[in-house]
Design an enzyme around this catalytic site. Structure first.
Site, short mmCIF file in Angstrom:
data_model
loop_
_atom_site.label_atom_id
_atom_site.label_comp_id
_atom_site.label_asym_id
_atom_site.label_seq_id
_atom_site.Cartn_x
_atom_site.Cartn_y
_atom_site.Cartn_z
N ASP A 49 0.94 -1.40 0.28
CA ASP A 49 -0.15 0.45 0.24
C ASP A 49 0.94 1.08 -0.02
OD1 ASP A 49 0.40 -0.49 2.55
OD2 ASP A 49 -0.82 0.20 3.79
N SER A 50 2.33 1.30 -0.01
CA SER A 50 3.05 2.26 0.07
C SER A 50 2.70 2.92 -1.64
CB SER A 50 4.52 1.43 -0.05
OG SER A 50 4.50 1.21 -0.27
N ASP A 88 -1.12 -6.18 -0.37
CA ASP A 88 -1.57 -5.72 0.74
C ASP A 88 -2.58 -5.14 0.67
OD1 ASP A 88 0.14 -5.15 2.99
OD2 ASP A 88 1.02 -2.87 1.95
N LYS A 118 -1.42 -9.18 2.66
CA LYS A 118 -0.64 -8.64 4.07
C LYS A 118 -1.51 -8.01 5.01
CE LYS A 118 3.46 -5.97 4.11
NZ LYS A 118 2.54 -4.90 4.39
N GLU A 120 -0.82 -5.76 8.74
CA GLU A 120 -0.68 -4.70 9.65
C GLU A 120 -1.95 -5.06 10.69
OE1 GLU A 120 -0.06 -1.29 8.81
OE2 GLU A 120 1.36 -1.26 7.01
N GLU A 187 9.39 -4.20 10.37
CA GLU A 187 9.76 -2.79 9.71
C GLU A 187 10.12 -1.97 10.93
OE1 GLU A 187 7.25 -0.58 7.19
OE2 GLU A 187 8.01 0.77 7.07
O1 KIV Z 1 3.42 -1.51 1.82
C1 KIV Z 1 4.74 -1.83 1.52
O2 KIV Z 1 5.63 -1.57 0.98
C2 KIV Z 1 5.06 -2.37 2.47
C3 KIV Z 1 6.66 -3.05 3.08
C4 KIV Z 1 7.22 -1.32 2.89
C5 KIV Z 1 6.85 -3.82 3.46
O3 KIV Z 1 4.22 -2.96 3.62
#
Ligand code: KIV
Length: 275
Positions: A49-50, A88, A118, A120, A187
């Site tokens: 989600d970055s 994510d 994924k 969090e 992280e």
């Molecule tokens: O969103 C992302 O790119 C991430 C990485 C930093 C692991 O969760």
């Protein structure tokens, strides 16, 4: 029986089996062309989600939506054929209940074809992770610094830099492992803590600002290519693409203004008569 080619992609169980073995190589990708390049070298491609910050210039990942993740997840699946693609789950798509998490995860998996998702969070997400895994959704955990919580934690600061802060993070690592996650991203935690977490849990740890002792590493592609204007301490720049892109764009602009592009070799001549 399926008439499709034999599946050659890595799976969540393949990654799970890499605990303590050859380091797991992982990068983010958000689109088909970079996925194709990254796929040759990576075991896991994360559609993180970055992408909200990298592609859309957002300040945080909080505004990212499920639709944004699905669109880019689909592009990455089209561009890759070897790596396990993990998508994510964005803020607001899974935290309210186990059922909400399942409906969102099922949508992501059906609409992208990705192999895992994924989420969090450690202890607070354990029940949800177990619910998803029991229902056929492979889950990668994410503990330590969890950027979706920026509005409650206040800043993107490294975690566990004094030993007094270790216990809750250790509990998080145990909780996601016991819940059935196949791996966990760690992280921005102090180096000895990341090492300790890797020893503590039976699933592979994938570090980003963790420790070389982790079972694998992940970086945001644009950060390591030198395209992001500001990067955290844990990023090593393996490329400096910003200046080359700028030089190419400047050369193009100059050529267009000077009518030096397109040249005859870039234009379509008329067909010769009789052809
Ligand atoms: O969103 C992302 O790119 C991430 C990485 C930093 C692991 O969760």
């Amino acid at each position: 029986m399926s008439v499709q080619d034999e599946i050659k992609r890595l799976t969540a169980p393949d990654i799970r089996a890499r605990k303590g073995g050859e380091p797991i190589v992982s990068l983010t990708s958000y689109h088909a062309h970079t996925a194709r390049l990254v796929d040759k070298y990576c075991d896991v491609i994360l559609v993180g989600d970055s992408l909200g910050m990298v592609m859309h210039g957002l300040e945080t990942t909080v505004p990212v939506t499920l639709d944004m993740m699905i669109l880019q997840g689909l592009a990455v699946m089209r561009g890759s054929k070897h790596a396990l693609v993990v998508v994510d789950m964005p803020f607001g798509s899974y935290e309210a209940s186990r059922e909400q998490a399942f409906m969102s995860a099922a949508r992501v998996m059906k609409e992208t074809g990705c192999g895992a998702i994924k989420v969090e969070g450690g202890r607070r997400m354990a029940e949800t992770i177990a619910f998803l895994v029991e229902r056929g959704v492979p889950v990668m955990g994410h503990i330590g610094l969890t950027p979706q919580s920026i509005n409650t934690i206040g800043s993107f600061r490294a975690q566990g830099r004094s030993e007094a802060d270790w216990a809750p993070i250790e509990d998080d690592a145990r909780a996601v492992t016991d819940a059935g996650a196949f791996s966990v991203v760690i992280e921005a935690v102090a180096e000895p803590l990341a090492r300790r977490l890797t020893e503590l849990v039976a699933i592979p740890t994938i570090g980003i600002g963790g420790s070389v002792a982790c079972d694998g590493q992940i970086l945001v592609l644009e950060d390591m290519l030198g395209l992001s204007p500001r990067v955290p301490r844990f990023v090593k720049r393996y490329g400096d693409l910003g200046p080359s892109i700028e030089a190419a764009v400047a050369a193009y602009a100059k050529d267009v203004r000077a009518r030096a592009f397109p040249g005859p070799e870039h234009a379509y001549p008329m067909r010769s008569k009789g052809k």
